[in-house]
Scaffold this motif. Structure first.
Motif, PDB file in Angstrom:
ATOM      1  N   ILE A  26       0.867  -1.173   0.000  1.00 41.83           N
ATOM      2  CA  ILE A  26       0.000   0.000   0.000  1.00 41.83           C
ATOM      3  C   ILE A  26       0.902   1.220   0.000  1.00 41.83           C
ATOM      4  CG2 ILE A  26      -1.789   1.314   1.203  1.00 41.83           C
ATOM      5  CD1 ILE A  26      -2.718  -1.299   2.512  1.00 41.83           C
ATOM      6  N   LEU A  27       0.627   2.138  -0.929  1.00 43.85           N
ATOM      7  CA  LEU A  27       1.347   3.394  -1.010  1.00 43.85           C
ATOM      8  C   LEU A  27       0.445   4.519  -0.526  1.00 43.85           C
ATOM      9  CD1 LEU A  27       2.771   3.075  -4.644  1.00 43.85           C
ATOM     10  CD2 LEU A  27       3.880   2.388  -2.500  1.00 43.85           C
ATOM     11  N   ARG A  28       1.019   5.463   0.187  1.00 40.80           N
ATOM     12  CA  ARG A  28       0.305   6.701   0.485  1.00 40.80           C
ATOM     13  C   ARG A  28       0.768   7.721  -0.536  1.00 40.80           C
ATOM     14  NH1 ARG A  28       2.110   8.138   5.295  1.00 40.80           N
ATOM     15  NH2 ARG A  28       3.520   9.647   4.406  1.00 40.80           N
TER      16      ARG A  28
ATOM     17  N   TYR B 213      -2.913   3.722  -2.611  1.00 42.58           N
ATOM     18  CA  TYR B 213      -2.856   2.886  -3.811  1.00 42.58           C
ATOM     19  C   TYR B 213      -2.383   1.519  -3.358  1.00 42.58           C
ATOM     20  CZ  TYR B 213      -1.215   0.850  -8.171  1.00 42.58           C
ATOM     21  OH  TYR B 213      -1.016   0.006  -9.231  1.00 42.58           O
ATOM     22  N   THR B 214      -3.102   0.477  -3.741  1.00 44.40           N
ATOM     23  CA  THR B 214      -2.704  -0.892  -3.403  1.00 44.40           C
ATOM     24  C   THR B 214      -2.258  -1.596  -4.671  1.00 44.40           C
ATOM     25  OG1 THR B 214      -4.354  -0.941  -1.637  1.00 44.40           O
ATOM     26  CG2 THR B 214      -3.446  -3.056  -2.347  1.00 44.40           C
TER      27      THR B 214
ATOM     28  N   GLN C  22       9.695   3.070  -9.561  1.00 48.07           N
ATOM     29  CA  GLN C  22       8.945   3.218 -10.816  1.00 48.07           C
ATOM     30  C   GLN C  22       7.702   4.087 -10.617  1.00 48.07           C
ATOM     31  OE1 GLN C  22       8.302  -0.897 -11.749  1.00 48.07           O
ATOM     32  NE2 GLN C  22      10.117  -1.027 -13.057  1.00 48.07           N
ATOM     33  N   HIS C  23       6.981   3.842  -9.527  1.00 48.24           N
ATOM     34  CA  HIS C  23       5.792   4.655  -9.252  1.00 48.24           C
ATOM     35  C   HIS C  23       6.157   6.137  -9.146  1.00 48.24           C
ATOM     36  CE1 HIS C  23       2.506   1.801  -8.752  1.00 48.24           C
ATOM     37  NE2 HIS C  23       3.280   1.029  -8.013  1.00 48.24           N
TER      38      HIS C  23
ATOM     39  N   VAL D  88       5.013   9.118  -3.828  1.00 47.54           N
ATOM     40  CA  VAL D  88       4.324   8.084  -3.065  1.00 47.54           C
ATOM     41  C   VAL D  88       5.325   7.432  -2.125  1.00 47.54           C
ATOM     42  CG1 VAL D  88       2.658   7.657  -4.904  1.00 47.54           C
ATOM     43  CG2 VAL D  88       4.727   6.266  -4.788  1.00 47.54           C
ATOM     44  N   VAL D  89       4.829   6.932  -0.991  1.00 46.36           N
ATOM     45  CA  VAL D  89       5.684   6.227  -0.034  1.00 46.36           C
ATOM     46  C   VAL D  89       4.983   4.939   0.393  1.00 46.36           C
ATOM     47  CG1 VAL D  89       6.840   8.282   0.845  1.00 46.36           C
ATOM     48  CG2 VAL D  89       4.761   7.505   1.927  1.00 46.36           C
TER      49      VAL D  89
END
Length: 105
Positions: A6-8, A15-16, A29-30, A47-48
């Motif tokens: 999961i990214l915040r 985002y999962t 990459q994200h 994103v993290v």
């Protein structure tokens, strides 16, 4: 090794995703690769990673990704905060009874 993560995002949303490779490389990459980043994260950088689970197979990671994607924001936050005891309650409140595996009446 496969991962579900999961990214915040920069705007606070989650985002999962899942990957069958290096998790750090996928997060890079994200954040940097316009061709390989998901459309969703590309416009919400940076994103993290706030949560990650390791799996033996990409199929298991993908299954978990799809499971988490169906969860409410509150349930995702409970998972991120390692409040496993809250997950069943959050499931039932959304119309799903985790003990029976079916919708509540």
């Amino acid at each position: 090794m496969a991962w579900t993560y999961i990214l915040r995002c920069n705007d606070g949303c989650f985002y999962t995703g899942s990957t069958n490779g290096d998790l750090d490389a996928r997060v890079w990459q994200h954040n940097h690769d316009d061709e390989l980043a998901a459309n969703f994260t590309r416009v919400r950088r940076p994103v993290v990673v706030v949560y990650a689970e390791k799996f033996d197979t990409v199929d298991a990671a993908f299954f978990r990704e799809k499971q988490i994607q169906g969860w409410s924001r509150a349930k995702k936050i409970a998972l991120i905060e390692q409040r496993g005891e809250d997950l069943p309650r959050l499931s039932r409140s959304s119309g799903w009874d985790a003990s029976t595996g079916s919708a509540t009446q």
